[in-house]
Design an enzyme around this catalytic site. Sequence first.
Site, PDB file in Angstrom:
ATOM      1  N   HIS A  11       0.459  -1.578   0.126  1.00 47.27           N
ATOM      2  CA  HIS A  11       0.245   0.040  -0.432  1.00 47.27           C
ATOM      3  C   HIS A  11       0.717   1.260   0.098  1.00 47.27           C
ATOM      4  CE1 HIS A  11      -3.731  -2.599   0.605  1.00 47.27           C
ATOM      5  NE2 HIS A  11      -3.467  -2.847   1.150  1.00 47.27           N
TER       6      HIS A  11
ATOM      7  N   ASP B 256      -4.856   4.156   4.704  1.00 48.25           N
ATOM      8  CA  ASP B 256      -5.889   4.505   5.892  1.00 48.25           C
ATOM      9  C   ASP B 256      -5.268   5.388   7.017  1.00 48.25           C
ATOM     10  OD1 ASP B 256      -3.287   3.304   6.401  1.00 48.25           O
ATOM     11  OD2 ASP B 256      -4.367   1.452   7.472  1.00 48.25           O
TER      12      ASP B 256
ATOM     13  N   GLU C 212       0.291  -9.132  13.480  1.00 43.05           N
ATOM     14  CA  GLU C 212      -0.546  -9.674  12.917  1.00 43.05           C
ATOM     15  C   GLU C 212      -0.291 -10.139  11.755  1.00 43.05           C
ATOM     16  OE1 GLU C 212      -3.339  -7.290  10.158  1.00 43.05           O
ATOM     17  OE2 GLU C 212      -3.668  -6.561  12.171  1.00 43.05           O
TER      18      GLU C 212
ATOM     19  N   ASP D 236      -5.490 -12.755  11.002  1.00 40.98           N
ATOM     20  CA  ASP D 236      -5.957 -11.842   9.349  1.00 40.98           C
ATOM     21  C   ASP D 236      -5.730 -13.004   8.168  1.00 40.98           C
ATOM     22  OD1 ASP D 236      -7.532 -10.338   7.872  1.00 40.98           O
ATOM     23  OD2 ASP D 236      -5.553  -9.302   7.789  1.00 40.98           O
TER      24      ASP D 236
ATOM     25  N   LYS E 246     -13.348  -8.929   9.886  1.00 42.57           N
ATOM     26  CA  LYS E 246     -13.430  -7.500   9.151  1.00 42.57           C
ATOM     27  C   LYS E 246     -15.318  -8.309   8.335  1.00 42.57           C
ATOM     28  CE  LYS E 246      -8.674  -7.039   7.695  1.00 42.57           C
ATOM     29  NZ  LYS E 246      -7.421  -7.281   6.268  1.00 42.57           N
TER      30      LYS E 246
ATOM     31  N   LYS F  30      -9.071  -1.830  15.234  1.00 41.49           N
ATOM     32  CA  LYS F  30      -7.892  -0.852  14.779  1.00 41.49           C
ATOM     33  C   LYS F  30      -8.866  -0.357  13.360  1.00 41.49           C
ATOM     34  CE  LYS F  30      -4.435  -2.978  10.917  1.00 41.49           C
ATOM     35  NZ  LYS F  30      -4.197  -3.580  10.494  1.00 41.49           N
TER      36      LYS F  30
END
Length: 499
Positions: free
Chosen positions: A200, A252, A360, A385, A410, A461
């Site tokens: 990202h 984000d 994570e 995740d 999520k 988060k």
Amino acid sequence: MSVQEYLDKHMLSRKIEDAVNAAVRAKTPDPVLFISNHMKKAVSSVITKVKARQILDSRGIPTVEVELYTNKGVFRASVPCGDSTGMYEAVELRDGDKGTYLGNAVTKAVKNINEKISEALVGMDPTVQLQIDQAMIDLDKTEKKSELGANAILAVSIAACRAGAAEKEVPLYKHIADLSGTTNAILPVPAFTVISGGKHSGNSLPVQDIMILPTGAVRFEEALQMGSETYHHLKAVITEKYGANGCNVGEDGGFVPDISRQVLPLCLTILVFHILDQRTLPLTPVREGLDIVREAIGRTGYNDKIKIGIGVAATEFCIGTKYDLEFKSPNKSGQNFKSGEDMIQMYKDLCIDYPIASIEDPFDKEDWEHSKRFCGLGLCQVVGDDLLMSNPKRIERAIQESACNSLLLKINQIGTVTEAVDVVKMAKEAHWGVVVSQRFGETNDCFIADLAVALGAGQIKAGAPCRGERVAKYNQPNATARPVVEPVRSLVRRSNWFN
């Protein structure tokens, strides 16, 4: 039909008399308003219409928004979208026409809501969340909601949840807590993204993000203040080291400094390692990112109250059984191609040298063996995740194999409020931690904040303390859950990683 016959048919005389008597007993100064509200409460709420439309998320990519109508109001919800989707998660339905929004339009999902889901739900009581969600699952008839689209189903599920809370005249988080049977609705520890990396960003940081967790805060308001102040101190640190351009932010809100500018060539770092001290590890992009975050924390004076988290997203740079920490570098040295054992050692060193409380996805989504071995060391919270994808079958396997000890939830990966509640119950029964998470494509809908509080998740988060669609989540528990007074520290009482 005469007026009297109409009154008798609908028993209106008795209902009006009851409302008037209630107004008298209440000694209300506005009897007309009181009687109107009293009569409204006497009528059960039912879904009368569900209407959807296409909107844009925080990245400018289409997503679904729903307005669910009852005879008592209109309730809106919009769903987030992930930057990538895994094979084990619910299917996000998109049109696929490259000529419109590059194939990302969601008009098919919108049509499914307006023509199929609406018809199936009209007349249902919005308080019966399980039946509403099950009706949509039955209508879809696929394992991963690929027929109607998880984005369509989830948007309606959230809107119905809001309508149910309104019918019960309670805050949304209290309604969700009732649905889940949770009695300890508590405020979460916010995990603020402060530096973005991975795929990202354009820097050399291989991990997806570095976070701060104000675990020493007594109340959520204090945690929010700590996060904001540290974020702005970090901005100053980055400006000093990398210039103003280093303060550009990712999707984000995390800063994206050009970390590669500060890293010595690999041969020199190894030389420094041998000359100075065998324990002194060479500077790497990961360590440099952690160093500037630690410096920012030091400037705030919150050293003992803020822990660090790393979102690795190792699947993104796993090739076969190896991990390429230079996957973004155009001039790869080949020296940072690590085995699973090398990665375990790297994480062990990082946990020794930095106040890391949470890591994570430290390994590939199919690297169960190394995930299990690292989790067994008990060094920090190990969050699943990509390993789990909020999938009940994957969660069950991870519990049995002790492959991680915390769920990253999520909600769009699973597709309904009911199913989200169920997987959190699974995690809690295994004595796991739970982190309710954002997606990279967000909207201003702050449902996940109420969900985190309602389920007593303990952690949320939602990105950086920056950008409206991120801050909306952090502001929500700060405002609507104010009656909850448990200190933030109690949310992580099941472990010592946050002490």
